[in-house]
Design an enzyme around this catalytic site. Structure first.
Site, short mmCIF file in Angstrom:
data_model
loop_
_atom_site.label_atom_id
_atom_site.label_comp_id
_atom_site.label_asym_id
_atom_site.label_seq_id
_atom_site.Cartn_x
_atom_site.Cartn_y
_atom_site.Cartn_z
N LYS A 115 3.30 -3.38 5.19
CA LYS A 115 2.85 -2.94 4.02
C LYS A 115 3.51 -1.43 4.13
O LYS A 115 3.63 -0.74 5.24
CB LYS A 115 1.36 -2.68 4.01
CG LYS A 115 0.64 -3.93 3.90
CD LYS A 115 -0.69 -3.84 3.27
CE LYS A 115 -1.44 -5.16 3.00
NZ LYS A 115 -2.72 -5.07 2.61
N THR A 116 3.99 -0.91 2.65
CA THR A 116 4.54 0.37 2.56
C THR A 116 4.32 0.88 1.13
O THR A 116 3.77 0.10 0.43
CB THR A 116 5.96 0.31 2.96
OG1 THR A 116 6.24 1.71 3.15
CG2 THR A 116 6.78 -0.50 1.97
#
Length: 248
Positions: A115-116
């Site tokens: 995730k970013t």
């Protein structure tokens, strides 16, 4: 603070943790899924061994989380790649972009979700279900699907989202060398399908150096679905240790 008290905290900052110590339950999780054919060479460049590719397919997804215990509502988008591991079919999570920091931190620290930060959106516009992903101020993906054109069988809908999911857990040591390098497996459980539809769809991916979704180019749309569900994410389990060079 005593040493034993330190160990009782799930993450930092100790007085204001980045995420709540809960197993999140997703209520009214809405999906826009578009499966497309891409270049086999591009997939081989990003899918890590010992995962194997049977067909050059990618699933682009936008997920609108209506209510998530511990995190609240948020939206997420990314790419998942159909793979096999030891003969089991599943998906490798290639990239995920979302607009909620607690969900991002929890997904990376407790599990292994890639995730970013990003700005996805899912909405209806003039008879089309529209999913978009922006990185900073720039658009990197636009997906459209005919809104609720045809009902989709609930069992087929559940099968789409309950395949095993594989991810990389990478944690560097203090000298920069890998401290943890594992392939992990998880799955979705306790699924309630509240609605499922299919229809015609299109997908555009735009070049961006820091959000390289277009490195897996769209060659042909294979299928599309629009799902509304309740679900829970199972804990991850390691299945391959890269530092030991062996399956766990």
């Amino acid at each position: 603070m005593k040493q034993q008290e330190v160990l009782q905290h799930v993450t930092t900052p100790l007085v204001n943790p980045a995420f709540a110590p809960v197993i999140p339950r997703f209520t009214d999780r809405e999906y826009l899924n578009i499966v497309y054919r891409t270049d086999a060479e591009a997939l081989r460049a990003v899918v890590p061994e010992p995962l194997e590719i049977e067909e050059p397919l990618v699933r682009f997804e936008v997920m609108k989380m209506g209510d998530v215990s511990g995190y609240g509502p948020y939206t997420e988008s990314g790419q998942a790649i159909p793979v096999t591991f030891d003969g089991e079919r599943g998906e490798y999570l290639h990239a995920m972009y979302l607009d909620n920091f607690p969900a991002t931190a929890s997904g990376r620290e407790i599990s292994a979700y890639p995730k970013t930060a990003g700005a996805p959106n899912l909405y209806v516009d003039n008879g089309a279900l529209v999913g978009t992903l922006d990185y900073g101020s720039l658009r990197v993906a636009t997906a459209t699907m005919g809104y609720k054109h045809y009902e989709l069988d609930e069992h087929e809908a559940e099968a789409q989202i309950t395949v095993p999911t594989f991810m990389l857990k990478k944690i560097p040591g203090y000298d920069g060398s890998p401290r943890v390098a594992e392939l992990v497996r998880t799955e979705i459980t306790d699924v309630v399908v509240k609605g499922a539809w299919t229809g015609p769809a299109r997908l555009q991916l735009f070049e961006h150096v820091l959000a390289p979704l277009a490195d897996l180019p769209v060659r042909e749309i294979v299928s599309a679905s629009h799902l509304l569900t309740d679900l829970t994410l199972a804990p991850v389990k390691p299945v391959h240790d890269y530092l030991k060079g062996a399956r766990s």
